[in-house]
Write an enzyme that holds these catalytic residues in place. Structure first.
Site, PDB file in Angstrom:
ATOM      1  CB  CYS A   1      -0.661   0.008   1.085  1.00 14.23           C
ATOM      2  SG  CYS A   1      -1.865   1.380   1.054  1.00 14.23           S
ATOM      3  N   GLY A   2       1.235   2.089  -0.920  1.00 17.21           N
ATOM      4  CA  GLY A   2       1.933   2.817  -1.011  1.00 17.21           C
ATOM      5  C   GLY A   2       1.101   4.627  -0.098  1.00 17.21           C
ATOM      6  CG  ASN A   3      -1.958   6.457  -0.874  1.00 16.22           C
ATOM      7  OD1 ASN A   3      -1.311   7.213  -1.125  1.00 16.22           O
ATOM      8  ND2 ASN A   3      -2.713   6.222  -1.101  1.00 16.22           N
TER       9      ASN A   3
ATOM     10  CD  GLU B   1      -7.294   0.942  -1.609  1.00 17.17           C
ATOM     11  OE1 GLU B   1      -6.373   0.291  -1.593  1.00 17.17           O
ATOM     12  OE2 GLU B   1      -7.496   2.450  -1.847  1.00 17.17           O
TER      13      GLU B   1
ATOM     14  CB  CYS C   1      -5.623   3.511  -3.934  1.00 18.16           C
ATOM     15  SG  CYS C   1      -4.410   2.063  -4.452  1.00 18.16           S
TER      16      CYS C   1
ATOM     17  CB  THR D   1       0.099   0.092  -5.391  1.00 19.45           C
ATOM     18  OG1 THR D   1      -1.636  -0.365  -4.548  1.00 19.45           O
ATOM     19  CG2 THR D   1       0.875   0.156  -3.685  1.00 19.45           C
TER      20      THR D   1
END
Length: 299
Positions: free
Chosen positions: A93-95, A229, A238, A240
């Site tokens: 999860c990038g965030n 998601e 999101c 990614t």
């Protein structure tokens, strides 16, 4: 039926993709599906798009939460044990990584602005450009981006063709020709996303974005995006998904590199794509900390 345990927590978000952060260095919390779902429930819990457990990779291996150290992850690296709002495990999860890194830096778990964060998708090097107890600006090296060809998704009464993208987790990024900011905002995502189960047997995140527009600022292009998601539904951002969308959009105009500024409902981020990999830069905010009372929910 069991009562939920007392838990210390921090609440944070990255461009309004929000998380319950659970500091658990001894890996003593049993993050069951029921517990995670209750924590993320916006009526009976704290409310969030997911849960981030904070522990070292070695401690998680020792407790049997992960079977082995993922690629590039050392035993003493802080590891983001990420769960979706429905309790399912997600690879990346990038965030979440930005919020996780912000928490690690603000809590004094690391003493450098540059350090690796472990994840099930492997090691993710981060740079904390600035931080305080509330706000941070963080870049995350998101690793290799793989484009796997087209597929389709049904949303409401529409059918959209997108690019399958692997960023450590699966995505279908759909650049919709002629889509305006207003028509994107009007799109109904409450019906969910109907993917090809043969292509995505475990589901995927779905991004819908406007075509890239040339920019005269410090990015090459800009776009607007919304995201659905898996395990959550529509979220306001999101990480990614932003990387997948930028990579697919650049590929669609014949480019394999570029800097893309993307606006999502939760704010603005910058994705830099080069050499088959991507860097995501954006804000993090830690908004609250506290303790849940013993028995706060019945599981």
């Amino acid at each position: 039926m069991t009562a939920a345990p007392a838990l210390s927590f921090v609440k944070g978000h990255g461009t309004q993709n929000d998380f319950v952060v659970i500091p658990d260095p001894t890996v003593s919390v049993d993050l069951t599906t029921e517990l995670v779902s209750a924590l993320c429930d916006r009526q009976r819990g704290i409310g969030a798009d997911g849960v981030l457990r904070v522990a070292t990779a070695g401690a998680l291996v020792g407790a049997g939460v992960i079977d082995a150290l993922p690629d590039g992850v050392a035993a003493d690296d802080w590891f983001m044990d990420y769960r979706n709002a429905d309790g399912s495990i997600a690879e990346m999860c990038g965030n979440g990584v930005r919020v996780f890194a912000h928490y690690c830096r603000a809590a004094g778990l690391v003493d450098s602005d540059t350090f690796p964060v472990g994840s099930r998708a492997g090691s993710r090097p981060v740079v904390v450009h600035r931080f305080d107890a509330v706000d941070a600006d963080v870049s995350v090296a998101m690793g290799h981006v793989r484009l796997d060809g087209p597929s389709a998704v049904g949303i409401a009464r529409g059918r959209y063709i997108g690019e399958r993208v692997d960023v450590g987790n699966p995505h279908l990024a759909c650049v919709v020709e002629g889509l305006t900011v207003d028509s994107l905002a009007a799109l109904d995502l409450t019906t969910g996303a109907q993917l090809d189960a043969d292509v995505f047997p475990n589901g995927a995140n779905v991004e819908i974005l406007t075509p890239l527009a040339p920019s005269e600022s410090d990015v090459d292009f800009t776009a607007h995006m919304r995201v659905f998601e898996r395990g959550v539904g529509e979220t306001r951002s999101c990480g990614t998904g932003l990387v997948a969308a930028a990579s697919a959009a650049l590929h669609g105009i014949g480019r394999d590199a570029g800097v893309v500024g993307i606006t999502i409902p939760g704010g603005d981020v910058v994705v830099t794509v080069a050499d088959g990999a991507a860097v995501l830069r954006g804000p993090s905010r830690l908004v609250a900390r506290g303790e849940l009372n013993p028995g706060w929910a019945v599981l």
